[in-house]
Design a protein around this motif. Structure first.
Motif, PDB file in Angstrom:
ATOM      1  N   GLU A   1       0.998  -1.155   0.001  1.00 29.57           N
ATOM      2  CA  GLU A   1       0.049   0.164   0.073  1.00 29.57           C
ATOM      3  C   GLU A   1       0.686   1.294  -0.155  1.00 29.57           C
ATOM      4  OE1 GLU A   1      -3.499   0.007   2.580  1.00 29.57           O
ATOM      5  OE2 GLU A   1      -2.959  -2.055   2.971  1.00 29.57           O
TER       6      GLU A   1
ATOM      7  N   HIS B   1      -1.989   4.428  -4.298  1.00 32.02           N
ATOM      8  CA  HIS B   1      -2.428   3.219  -4.670  1.00 32.02           C
ATOM      9  C   HIS B   1      -2.048   1.960  -4.062  1.00 32.02           C
ATOM     10  CE1 HIS B   1       1.403   3.301  -6.739  1.00 32.02           C
ATOM     11  NE2 HIS B   1       1.290   2.187  -6.610  1.00 32.02           N
ATOM     12  N   THR B   2      -2.772   1.056  -4.246  1.00 24.11           N
ATOM     13  CA  THR B   2      -2.207  -0.263  -3.899  1.00 24.11           C
ATOM     14  C   THR B   2      -1.840  -1.126  -4.947  1.00 24.11           C
ATOM     15  OG1 THR B   2      -3.761  -0.227  -1.765  1.00 24.11           O
ATOM     16  CG2 THR B   2      -2.925  -2.315  -2.462  1.00 24.11           C
ATOM     17  N   SER B   3      -0.776  -1.772  -4.760  1.00 17.02           N
ATOM     18  CA  SER B   3      -0.196  -2.773  -5.780  1.00 17.02           C
ATOM     19  C   SER B   3      -0.355  -4.306  -5.225  1.00 17.02           C
ATOM     20  CB  SER B   3       1.183  -2.611  -6.194  1.00 17.02           C
ATOM     21  OG  SER B   3       1.995  -2.722  -5.126  1.00 17.02           O
TER      22      SER B   3
ATOM     23  N   SER C   1       1.085  -8.175  -6.260  1.00 15.73           N
ATOM     24  CA  SER C   1       1.935  -9.055  -7.181  1.00 15.73           C
ATOM     25  C   SER C   1       1.254 -10.297  -7.186  1.00 15.73           C
ATOM     26  CB  SER C   1       3.226  -9.091  -6.500  1.00 15.73           C
ATOM     27  OG  SER C   1       3.915  -9.940  -7.192  1.00 15.73           O
TER      28      SER C   1
ATOM     29  N   SER D   1       1.229  -7.810 -12.340  1.00 20.70           N
ATOM     30  CA  SER D   1       0.626  -6.789 -11.062  1.00 20.70           C
ATOM     31  C   SER D   1      -0.418  -5.974 -11.221  1.00 20.70           C
ATOM     32  CB  SER D   1       1.750  -5.790 -10.789  1.00 20.70           C
ATOM     33  OG  SER D   1       2.947  -6.530 -10.208  1.00 20.70           O
TER      34      SER D   1
ATOM     35  N   TYR E   1      -2.910  -2.730  -9.922  1.00 18.94           N
ATOM     36  CA  TYR E   1      -2.731  -1.222  -9.297  1.00 18.94           C
ATOM     37  C   TYR E   1      -4.130  -0.795  -9.314  1.00 18.94           C
ATOM     38  CZ  TYR E   1       2.248  -1.861 -10.623  1.00 18.94           C
ATOM     39  OH  TYR E   1       3.130  -2.576 -10.884  1.00 18.94           O
ATOM     40  N   GLU E   2      -4.727  -0.539  -7.731  1.00 17.52           N
ATOM     41  CA  GLU E   2      -5.948   0.234  -7.518  1.00 17.52           C
ATOM     42  C   GLU E   2      -5.753   0.628  -6.349  1.00 17.52           C
ATOM     43  OE1 GLU E   2      -8.545   1.348  -7.866  1.00 17.52           O
ATOM     44  OE2 GLU E   2      -9.438   0.665 -10.116  1.00 17.52           O
TER      45      GLU E   2
ATOM     46  N   ALA F   1      -7.092  -4.321  -6.718  1.00 20.63           N
ATOM     47  CA  ALA F   1      -5.804  -4.342  -7.274  1.00 20.63           C
ATOM     48  C   ALA F   1      -5.747  -5.830  -7.884  1.00 20.63           C
ATOM     49  CB  ALA F   1      -4.938  -4.118  -6.468  1.00 20.63           C
TER      50      ALA F   1
END
Length: 241
Positions: free
Chosen positions: A51, A55-57, A59, A79, A81-82, A88
């Protein structure tokens, strides 16, 4: 980060269900999604979640098995991103499955979507039909959506992609030979911009050393944003030259 326990299991379940939704005949067994064709299946795991302020990524890791792979197990990743971990994961999983699901079904199970066409290329004297698609993005806080699309288009053109890079690079002298009697899953990731470049080439999930040499004739971009180009392809041998 994703920790062990219920939270990790919940996030894995979000990913598994996201991938399964993209295959009409899919069946879920734990972290495995069976695609409904030739025992082709994908093992899905959320590797990590990070986080940041904006954004939050997430994997996301995949292991592809069955079908024409036989006993081979092929690793792939992407990955997402959201704004939240769940979103995400859903976005990353949807992008991956929408782009690469039809490629895997066609190349590894012979289940070719009528709208999917292959690209012909030659590697080491063997002719291949290449089923390929891409997921591209840019990293910049200043580009408009239209500028990001143009940045990616220009990066692909600079590397000789029309639009795909892998069928083109496969003809280069430094490209590794592929087995002439079985399909090979080939993935490529290129990040280029701000005076730096990263190139990752994998054959059946294994890294190819010194793969950056394949693009060394193209100057590193000094653009203010980084173009991130990702391709996944299945090279299916047809007949020798």
């Amino acid at each position: 980060m994703v920790h062990s326990g219920p939270m990790a299991e919940q996030l894995d379940a979000v990913l598994v269900e996201t991938i399964a939704r993209h295959f009409p005949a899919a069946r879920i067994d734990g972290n495995d999604v069976y695609l409904g064709v030739r025992d082709l299946r994908i093992h899905c795991v959320v590797n990590s979640v990070r986080e940041a302020e904006s954004h939050t990524s997430a994997s996301l890791f995949f292991w592809i098995e069955g079908g024409a792979l036989g006993e081979r197990q092929v690793f792939a990743s992407v990955s997402g991103y959201e704004a939240t971990p769940e979103r995400a994961i859903v976005l990353g999983g949807c992008n991956w499955a929408c782009s690469f699901g039809p490629i895997l079904r066609a190349g590894l199970a012979g289940d070719v979507d009528p709208e999917l066409t292959s690209v012909a290329t030659v590697v080491g004297g063997t002719h291949f039909a290449v089923f390929v698609d891409s997921i591209d993005r840019t990293v910049s806080g200043e580009e408009s959506p239209d500028e990001a699309v143009e940045r990616v288009r220009q990066a692909r053109a600079d590397f000789g992609g029309n639009p795909w890079l892998l069928p083109h690079l496969a003809r280069a002298p430094g490209f590794p030979r592929l087995p002439p009697n079985q399909p090979t899953v080939v993935s490529l990731f290129v990040a280029d911009g701000v005076g730096h470049r990263t190139v990752e080439l994998k054959l059946d999930g294994h890294d190819v050393p010194d793969s950056d040499a394949l693009l060394s004739s193209v100057p590193v971009s000094e653009a203010g944003s980084v173009a991130m180009l990702r391709e996944l392809a299945v090279f299916v041998p047809s007949y020798p030259s």
